[in-house]
Design an enzyme around this catalytic site. Structure first.
Site, PDB file in Angstrom:
ATOM      1  N   TRP A   1       0.823  -1.216   0.000  1.00 15.70           N
ATOM      2  CA  TRP A   1       0.000   0.000   0.000  1.00 15.70           C
ATOM      3  C   TRP A   1       0.855   1.264   0.000  1.00 15.70           C
ATOM      4  O   TRP A   1       0.416   2.328   0.443  1.00 15.70           O
ATOM      5  CB  TRP A   1      -0.948   0.012   1.201  1.00 15.70           C
ATOM      6  CG  TRP A   1      -2.080  -0.929   0.985  1.00 15.70           C
ATOM      7  CD1 TRP A   1      -2.218  -2.181   1.503  1.00 15.70           C
ATOM      8  CD2 TRP A   1      -3.221  -0.705   0.147  1.00 15.70           C
ATOM      9  NE1 TRP A   1      -3.374  -2.751   1.036  1.00 15.70           N
ATOM     10  CE2 TRP A   1      -4.006  -1.864   0.206  1.00 15.70           C
ATOM     11  CE3 TRP A   1      -3.648   0.355  -0.659  1.00 15.70           C
ATOM     12  CZ2 TRP A   1      -5.194  -2.000  -0.499  1.00 15.70           C
ATOM     13  CZ3 TRP A   1      -4.828   0.227  -1.363  1.00 15.70           C
ATOM     14  CH2 TRP A   1      -5.594  -0.949  -1.275  1.00 15.70           C
ATOM     15  N   SER A   2       2.094   1.145  -0.486  1.00 17.36           N
ATOM     16  CA  SER A   2       3.008   2.276  -0.414  1.00 17.36           C
ATOM     17  C   SER A   2       2.584   3.424  -1.346  1.00 17.36           C
ATOM     18  O   SER A   2       2.436   3.236  -2.551  1.00 17.36           O
ATOM     19  CB  SER A   2       4.406   1.783  -0.785  1.00 17.36           C
ATOM     20  OG  SER A   2       5.196   2.847  -1.229  1.00 17.36           O
ATOM     21  N   ASN A   3       2.413   4.588  -0.769  1.00 17.85           N
ATOM     22  CA  ASN A   3       2.107   5.765  -1.591  1.00 17.85           C
ATOM     23  C   ASN A   3       3.292   6.136  -2.471  1.00 17.85           C
ATOM     24  O   ASN A   3       3.122   6.697  -3.555  1.00 17.85           O
ATOM     25  CB  ASN A   3       1.744   6.952  -0.704  1.00 17.85           C
ATOM     26  CG  ASN A   3       0.419   6.747  -0.006  1.00 17.85           C
ATOM     27  OD1 ASN A   3      -0.473   6.097  -0.542  1.00 17.85           O
ATOM     28  ND2 ASN A   3       0.289   7.294   1.196  1.00 17.85           N
TER      29      ASN A   3
ATOM     30  N   ILE B   1       5.402   3.997  -3.914  1.00 24.04           N
ATOM     31  CA  ILE B   1       5.368   3.125  -5.101  1.00 24.04           C
ATOM     32  C   ILE B   1       4.352   3.669  -6.109  1.00 24.04           C
ATOM     33  O   ILE B   1       4.622   3.783  -7.305  1.00 24.04           O
ATOM     34  CB  ILE B   1       4.978   1.676  -4.702  1.00 24.04           C
ATOM     35  CG1 ILE B   1       6.129   0.996  -3.941  1.00 24.04           C
ATOM     36  CG2 ILE B   1       4.556   0.850  -5.907  1.00 24.04           C
ATOM     37  CD1 ILE B   1       7.243   0.476  -4.815  1.00 24.04           C
TER      38      ILE B   1
END
Ligand SMILES: *Cc1c(COP(=O)(O)O)cnc(C)c1O
Length: 316
Positions: A76-78, A80
């Protein structure tokens, strides 16, 4: 909402200057002159503080003629998400090294990243721990050429330098002199780099979104020591609601109330925790166990650092 259409420092600074400030008056924040800087609006896809951490990395990659950006993060990395979107926008091939095995169904975030053209490379959690080692790419079996590597969360010197743009633009465009500026804190890069750029009279407060406030403090201090000047900031304790990505009923309720204040989206990982903590200091919220040393502030600027794509993670 506008899009960043051109990869240039001038265009980026101009976009940052045009980010709106929004005044909030609500009984949730009694006696406080509260404003929000809406960096979630700097670009719908390359959003919030991640845009600032990317800008100099992208410019450097382009200047060095690199055609591929490699980076890493969780499902859920913003960071990425923003990197994948920036690659699509500005013609870089992107590779995302993702922590954990490939799940049977990709998160909405990773589906976006693939749609933007990012190659996803899943690695075990054990292998992922080596993400800051020199030979990380070789160890996870990635053979890349002509690439620019950005560490997790955009946490490098160029990332911090980009956050200095944010500090400068806040000084330049603030609708008034604020006593305090608050920001959600994960790696602590944004907090530390803001501490360098904001004037001393503005008290800077970070709201840690995960357990391990000590490590956030250490990391933020490291970034705040740039240019040989030690700069101070305050950290709110116990604002994490159970840890990274975790949520509580108190948090959800505060998120809903704050979103209703003014055409505003928040997500539970970062910005809702920021708003919830700020509201708690204005008027204590039951179920919150926050600790902060300073007296209640009067004129506060909350930084909306974007990341709304992560909102979809709550249901899934
Ligand atoms: C990544 C992120 C942060 C935290 O930034 P750090 O520099 O890692 O402390 C805050 N808010 C949002 C929305 C983010 O995506």
């Amino acid at each position: 909402m506008r899009y960043l259409t051109e990869l240039s420092l001038e265009a980026f600074i101009e976009a940052a200057r045009n980010v709106p400030y929004q005044q909030i008056s609500s009984e949730l924040f009694p006696g406080i002159d509260l404003w929000i800087r809406r960096d979630d609006l700097i670009d719908p896809l390359i959003s919030g503080n991640k845009a600032y951490k990317l800008i100099y990395n992208l410019l450097e990659a382009r200047a060095q003629g690199k055609d591929t950006i490699v980076t890493c993060g969780g499902a859920w990395s913003n960071h990425i998400h923003a990197t994948a979107a920036a690659g699509a926008r500005f013609d870089f091939h992107t590779i995302g090294i993702i922590r954990g095995e490939r799940p049977p169904a990709l998160s909405a975030m990773l589906q976006d990243a693939e749609r933007f053209g990012m190659d996803l490379h899943f690695v075990s959690r054990v292998a992922y721990r080596g993400r800051n080692d020199m030979d990380f790419l070789a160890k996870v079996g990635l053979a890349c050429e002509n690439f620019w590597f950005i560490p997790e969360g955009g946490a490098n010197e160029l990332g911090a330098k980009g956050i200095n743009i944010l500090a400068d633009v806040i000084c330049e465009t603030s609708p008034k002199q604020f006593d305090e500026c608050w920001v959600a804190s994960g790696t602590g890069v944004t907090l530390g780099a803001l501490a360098v750029g904001l004037p001393d009279r503005v008290k800077l407060t970070g709201v840690p979104v995960l357990q391990g406030e000590k490590s956030i403090r250490k990391s933020a201090e490291r970034w705040a020591c740039a240019k040989g000047r030690e700069r101070h900031f305050d950290l709110v304790e116990n604002a994490h609601h159970g840890g990274y990505g975790k949520c509580s009923l108190t948090l959800l309720s505060a998120q809903r109330k704050c979103e209703a204040l003014g055409n505003l989206g928040l997500e539970h990982v970062y910005t809702a925790k920021l708003f919830c903590a700020a509201a708690h200091f204005a008027a204590p919220i039951d179920g919150n166990k926050l600790v902060r040393k300073n007296a209640a502030p009067k004129r506060i600027l909350l930084l909306h650092t974007g990341g709304l794509q992560g909102r979809r993670g709550l249901a899934g």
